[in-house]
Design a protein around this motif. Structure first.
Motif, mmCIF file in Angstrom:
data_model
loop_
_atom_site.group_PDB
_atom_site.id
_atom_site.type_symbol
_atom_site.label_atom_id
_atom_site.label_comp_id
_atom_site.label_asym_id
_atom_site.label_seq_id
_atom_site.Cartn_x
_atom_site.Cartn_y
_atom_site.Cartn_z
ATOM 1 N N VAL A 63 0.841 -1.197 0.000
ATOM 2 C CA VAL A 63 0.000 0.000 0.000
ATOM 3 C C VAL A 63 0.880 1.252 0.000
ATOM 4 O O VAL A 63 0.637 2.203 -0.756
ATOM 5 C CB VAL A 63 -0.946 0.010 1.221
ATOM 6 C CG1 VAL A 63 -1.687 1.349 1.310
ATOM 7 C CG2 VAL A 63 -1.951 -1.132 1.122
ATOM 8 N N ASP A 64 1.922 1.263 0.838
ATOM 9 C CA ASP A 64 2.845 2.395 0.893
ATOM 10 C C ASP A 64 3.481 2.634 -0.475
ATOM 11 O O ASP A 64 3.573 3.775 -0.950
ATOM 12 C CB ASP A 64 3.950 2.151 1.921
ATOM 13 C CG ASP A 64 3.428 2.056 3.336
ATOM 14 O OD1 ASP A 64 2.381 2.677 3.621
ATOM 15 O OD2 ASP A 64 4.059 1.366 4.159
ATOM 16 N N ALA A 67 0.796 3.809 -3.132
ATOM 17 C CA ALA A 67 0.310 5.150 -2.816
ATOM 18 C C ALA A 67 1.346 6.190 -3.233
ATOM 19 O O ALA A 67 1.015 7.224 -3.826
ATOM 20 C CB ALA A 67 0.006 5.262 -1.322
ATOM 21 N N ALA A 74 -4.114 6.130 0.358
ATOM 22 C CA ALA A 74 -3.948 4.751 0.811
ATOM 23 C C ALA A 74 -5.266 3.986 0.773
ATOM 24 O O ALA A 74 -5.303 2.799 0.420
ATOM 25 C CB ALA A 74 -3.357 4.728 2.215
ATOM 26 N N SER A 75 -6.365 4.653 1.117
ATOM 27 C CA SER A 75 -7.664 3.974 1.129
ATOM 28 C C SER A 75 -8.055 3.499 -0.265
ATOM 29 O O SER A 75 -8.630 2.418 -0.428
ATOM 30 C CB SER A 75 -8.744 4.908 1.681
ATOM 31 O OG SER A 75 -8.848 6.083 0.893
ATOM 32 N N VAL A 77 -5.911 2.756 -2.693
ATOM 33 C CA VAL A 77 -5.003 1.651 -3.018
ATOM 34 C C VAL A 77 -5.491 0.357 -2.361
ATOM 35 O O VAL A 77 -5.479 -0.711 -2.979
ATOM 36 C CB VAL A 77 -3.564 1.973 -2.562
ATOM 37 C CG1 VAL A 77 -2.663 0.746 -2.725
ATOM 38 C CG2 VAL A 77 -3.002 3.145 -3.357
ATOM 39 N N GLU A 78 -5.934 0.449 -1.126
ATOM 40 C CA GLU A 78 -6.437 -0.736 -0.422
ATOM 41 C C GLU A 78 -7.637 -1.338 -1.147
ATOM 42 O O GLU A 78 -7.761 -2.566 -1.248
ATOM 43 C CB GLU A 78 -6.812 -0.358 1.014
ATOM 44 C CG GLU A 78 -5.605 -0.099 1.900
ATOM 45 C CD GLU A 78 -5.972 0.539 3.229
ATOM 46 O OE1 GLU A 78 -7.174 0.842 3.422
ATOM 47 O OE2 GLU A 78 -5.065 0.745 4.069
#
Length: 223
Positions: A63-64, A67, A74-75, A77-78
């Motif tokens: 995620v890091d 993003a 990040a949300s 990407v999740e």
């Protein structure tokens, strides 16, 4: 008519769609081969780096990385990873993005060329994908890659020496140059019989239809 259809696949070990596409292509080529009359395919993998500037030891989660790389929240990407995980599951792949260790893949590509020279490229490609997306193994360090090479029956010491010397880096760069010539800017990308390009993780039936079309064209030429 029994000569197999050549399939050249540009992919990256760190590409989730490439592993999904591999499974879908395998299903499609299975449908094609199931029609009989000597139908078959011969597969060769070619190198494509999605993120060549990635460090070998990236500090952070998938995620890091995404993003930062894509400039997305990040949300979001999740949600993307959740969707990909679901699609992977539909073709029998149990992706574990929480355990995934993002890394530079150039050495993995070198190892695939090492394996190709020894007739084990397909086995190694499957092993690398599984190690990366499912098992949380590191596929960027030469020692870890040599371990994975040994797991598919290759000589670990030979693999390690080849990786440390960069013996197959020129082959990786040649693949990438060909991809540029072909206008390939995303993977997976399938070149079928040197004539047809299929982009992305298409459905099995799509692959089967393209292979059948090539087979029929061959039959027409030799009739």
């Amino acid at each position: 008519m029994s000569e197999p259809i050549k399939i050249d696949i540009w992919s990256d070990i760190a590409c989730p769609w490439c592993y999904i596409g591999k499974r879908k292509f395998e299903a499609g080529s299975g449908l094609f081969a199931g029609a009989g009359d000597g139908r078959g395919v011969e597969v060769e993998y070619h190198s494509f780096e999605l993120s060549p500037d990635t460090p070998v030891d990236f500090e952070g989660s998938e995620v890091d990385f995404l993003a930062g790389h894509k400039g997305l929240p990040a949300s979001q990407v999740e949600q993307m990873l959740e969707r990909v995980t679901g699609i992977a599951s539909s073709v029998g792949l149990d992706y574990d993005f929480d355990s995934l260790r993002h890394t530079n893949t150039v050495k993995a590509h070198e190892l695939l060329h090492f394996a190709k020279a020894r007739g084990a490229q397909l086995e190694l490609a499957e092993r690398l994908f599984r190690a990366y997306f499912i098992e949380g193994r590191h596929v960027g360090r030469v020692a870890d890659l040599a371990d994975l090479a040994a797991e598919v029956g290759l000589d670990r010491a030979e693999a390690l020496a080849a990786l440390e010397s960069g013996q197959y880096l020129a082959d990786v760069r040649a693949d990438q140059a060909t991809a540029t010539e072909f206008g390939i800017n995303g993977v997976p990308f399938f070149v079928i019989d040197g004539r047809y390009g299929v982009s992305g993780a298409q459905d099995a039936q799509t692959f089967a239809q393209v292979l059948e079309q090539v087979w029929s064209e061959r039959a027409a030429v030799t009739a």
